[in-house]
Design a protein around this motif. Structure first.
Motif, PDB file in Angstrom:
ATOM      1  N   THR A   1      45.348 -26.857 -28.623  1.00  0.00           N
ATOM      2  CA  THR A   1      46.338 -26.142 -29.430  1.00  0.00           C
ATOM      3  C   THR A   1      47.415 -25.531 -28.541  1.00  0.00           C
ATOM      4  N   TYR A   2      46.972 -25.020 -27.379  1.00  0.00           N
ATOM      5  CA  TYR A   2      47.928 -24.412 -26.443  1.00  0.00           C
ATOM      6  C   TYR A   2      48.892 -25.465 -25.891  1.00  0.00           C
TER       7      TYR A   2
ATOM      8  N   ASN B   1      55.425 -23.689 -38.419  1.00  0.00           N
ATOM      9  CA  ASN B   1      55.427 -24.923 -37.642  1.00  0.00           C
ATOM     10  C   ASN B   1      56.789 -25.612 -37.682  1.00  0.00           C
TER      11      ASN B   1
ATOM     12  N   TYR C   1      51.387 -26.277 -28.544  1.00  0.00           N
ATOM     13  CA  TYR C   1      52.389 -25.228 -28.703  1.00  0.00           C
ATOM     14  C   TYR C   1      53.393 -25.267 -27.548  1.00  0.00           C
TER      15      TYR C   1
ATOM     16  N   ARG D   1      52.863 -16.952 -28.413  1.00  0.00           N
ATOM     17  CA  ARG D   1      54.260 -16.532 -28.333  1.00  0.00           C
ATOM     18  C   ARG D   1      54.426 -15.371 -27.364  1.00  0.00           C
TER      19      ARG D   1
ATOM     20  N   MET E   1      48.822 -18.628 -32.570  1.00  0.00           N
ATOM     21  CA  MET E   1      50.266 -18.787 -32.377  1.00  0.00           C
ATOM     22  C   MET E   1      50.904 -17.444 -31.999  1.00  0.00           C
TER      23      MET E   1
ATOM     24  N   GLN F   1      55.833 -28.105 -28.059  1.00  0.00           N
ATOM     25  CA  GLN F   1      56.818 -27.783 -29.090  1.00  0.00           C
ATOM     26  C   GLN F   1      57.826 -26.758 -28.580  1.00  0.00           C
TER      27      GLN F   1
END
Length: 592
Positions: A370-371, A493, A374, A545, A541, A377
């Motif tokens: 997941t990291y 997202n 992220y 951030r 998330m 992205q």
């Protein structure tokens, strides 16, 4: 008065007296006899369990009529697991009861008034079910059988002419869900068994129970397990092979017949009937040929618990629809083992909390992926102004060149545009596996959490009183929470995603709304799990951030641009080759 007149008068008096006497004593008696006969006829017609057999023998002087009355009686085999009720009419199982479980109606009563209700589930009875053997010369078992009982077994026998007979023997040992069943016959040619079971509603959702009710069967040679859910005519098994066992499967309970001596032959057929107005879920019919002589079987009457069925080492656990391919593998190897570990070692009795821990373990396991997603992205978001310039530059001239320059920019900056898809590759099999796991889990059946009274069925916070097509007649709060959280996740997202087509963007928002109607009638545990998964994703998330600085990312990207370009991967080479071929095709078309 003259003599003749006196005689006439006397005669009239005598005639009147005779008529009165005859009327009082004879006609009344005849009426009583007639009434008694009518009453007896009505009584016999009302008692459907009584059959009168009459034998008439003729002699030169008179006919002698002998009458024998046979009455249907019940016989019981019972242990601490199951209770089987038999009938001497046809020698069939009249009722099969699994102990230790509630029907949903009884479970609901127990919740409402906290009083003990019957903790038995009748998985079928002979009201709409049937067990019949037919053979040549018009032989049928739709008759009364003689009965003999011996401790833990019952034998039913029907004798025909010329020493021909059919005999059933049922045996039930202690502490088991299996009953041994033997069909023995002599002089019976081409015997055929038709066993029909009408499955009653035992669960909260009739639709869910209907979805998971049907036939499962194992091929004797390959050991593969196949199934059939819907067909209104007798249908031969799909691979036309001999079968080891056949399961009349319901959502959470099954009747499974296993051949101990001779396999079910390849002409074995199945029929499934569904009547929306019927009180039963489905009517399942099995037709198979029997061997002449002795046929030995073992019949399982019980719950569809995965670990319990697996312990028998006959692949019976495959009647539980955990999914095919990788999805079934994820359930059998990962999900069930984690779930059992949490259930048996955590000391937590609430299955809602166990699902929460299960979700947390899965999300933490996928956190590294997941990291990376992220981070990929975030890099693409930082590069978005440069990508927009390239797109604007070649928008009307050469779209292929725009794509080529964009891919070159990604390569120089050290950004993998496919990196954002990595977590989905791992999450998708788990999401589909959960979709199969929760409605089929015996552990979740009739276990409550918060406002949901049964995690294996839908939760309802408000009954509408009418049905909305594609939605239902109630409001599921877990489904609403899942839908809202999915919309929030989609919005978050989309802010991280670049170059997304407008139509695709709206489709991403439309999908959760479409699923709202479907999940409203599905297992509440599934909606609860998806809701928790979204909440954990929000949390991840948020912290990502905090730790990812866009300015630092931009500086890193600029530094990567100054470094020598990395060697192209096989994927990049293949992509560039495809682009070149596409450019050639476009140029050739323009020339023509």
């Amino acid at each position: 008065m003259k003599q003749n007149d006196k005689s006439s008068f006397t005669g009239l008096i005598l005639m009147a007296a005779i008529l009165i006497i005859f009327n009082v004593f004879v006609f009344n008696n005849a009426e009583e006899i007639s009434e008694n006969e009518n009453t007896e006829t009505i009584h016999n017609s009302e008692n459907s369990n009584t059959v009168t057999e009459t034998t008439i023998s003729n002699s030169t002087e008179e006919s002698i009529e002998t009458t024998e009355t046979l009455v249907e009686q019940d016989y019981i085999l019972e242990n601490d697991k199951i209770k089987l009720i038999f009938s001497n009419k046809k020698g069939e199982i009249k009722s099969a009861i699994v102990k230790g479980f509630y029907t949903y109606d009884e479970y609901r009563k127990n919740l409402d008034d906290n009083s003990y209700q019957s903790k038995d589930v009748e998985i079928f009875n002979n009201k709409n079910s049937d067990f019949t053997i037919t053979a040549d010369r018009g032989i049928s078992t739709n008759e009364f059988f003689s009965v003999s009982e011996n401790n833990n077994s019952i034998t039913f026998r029907k004798d025909y002419e010329n020493n021909t007979f059919i005999e059933y023997t049922y045996t039930l040992e202690d502490n088991t869900n299996f009953a041994d069943f033997t069909i023995n016959s002599e002089g019976i040619n081409n015997p055929e068994l038709v066993w029909t079971i009408a499955t009653p509603q035992t669960e909260k959702s009739k639709d869910n129970q209907k979805e998971y009710t049907g036939f499962y069967y194992q091929e004797s040679y390959s050991k593969d397990v196949d199934y059939t859910w819907d067909n209104d005519e007798f249908e031969v098994n799909a691979f036309n092979t001999e079968l080891s066992w056949i399961a009349f499967k319901q959502q959470f309970f099954s009747t499974i017949i296993t051949s101990k001596t001779n396999n079910f032959n390849n002409n074995t057929e199945f029929q499934i009937n569904v009547n929306e107005e019927d009180e039963y879920i489905k009517t399942l019919s099995l037709r198979t040929e029997l061997e002449e002589g002795e046929n030995n079987y073992s019949i399982y009457f019980g719950d569809n618990d995965y670990n319990k069925l697996k312990s028998y080492n006959t692949e019976l656990e495959n009647i539980i629809p955990l999914g095919w391919g990788i999805f079934g593998w994820v359930n059998r190897v990962i999900i069930i083992n984690i779930f059992d570990f949490l259930q048996n070692t955590s000391g937590i009795s609430s299955f809602g909390l166990i699902i929460l821990l299960l979700t947390l373990i899965i999300k933490i396991s996928l956190a590294p992926f997941t990291y990376k997603s992220y981070l990929s992205q975030a890099k693409m978001k930082v590069l978005k102004p440069e990508i927009d310039k390239i797109t604007e530059k070649h928008k009307e001239k050469d779209p292929m060149k725009s794509q080529k320059e964009t891919m070159g920019l990604y390569r120089k900056a050290g950004v993998n545009p496919m990196g954002g898809c990595l977590p989905m590759l791992f999450q998708f099999p788990i999401l589909i596996a959960m979709f199969r796991f929760f409605p089929a889990s015996m552990d979740l059946r009739q276990n409550a959490f918060l406002w949901a009274d049964d995690l294996s069925a839908f939760d309802s916070v408000y009954d509408l009183g009418f049905n909305i097509p594609m939605y239902g007649d109630h409001i599921s709060l877990f489904t609403l929470l899942m839908t809202v959280s999915t919309l929030i996740y989609t919005h978050m997202n989309s802010q991280m995603t670049t170059n997304q087509m407008p139509g695709m963007k709206w489709m991403m928002y439309l999908m959760p709304i479409m699923f709202l109607g479907f999940f409203n009638n599905y297992a509440s545990a599934l909606s609860y799990y998806y809701f928790l998964a979204n909440v954990f994703t929000f949390s991840q998330m948020y912290f990502m951030r905090k730790f990812v600085d866009d300015n630092a990312l931009l500086a890193q990207i600029e530094a990567n641009k100054k470094k020598p370009a990395k060697k192209k991967s096989k994927f990049q080479k293949k992509l560039e080759e495809m682009q070149k071929n596409q450019e050639k095709n476009i140029k050739n078309k323009k020339k023509k």
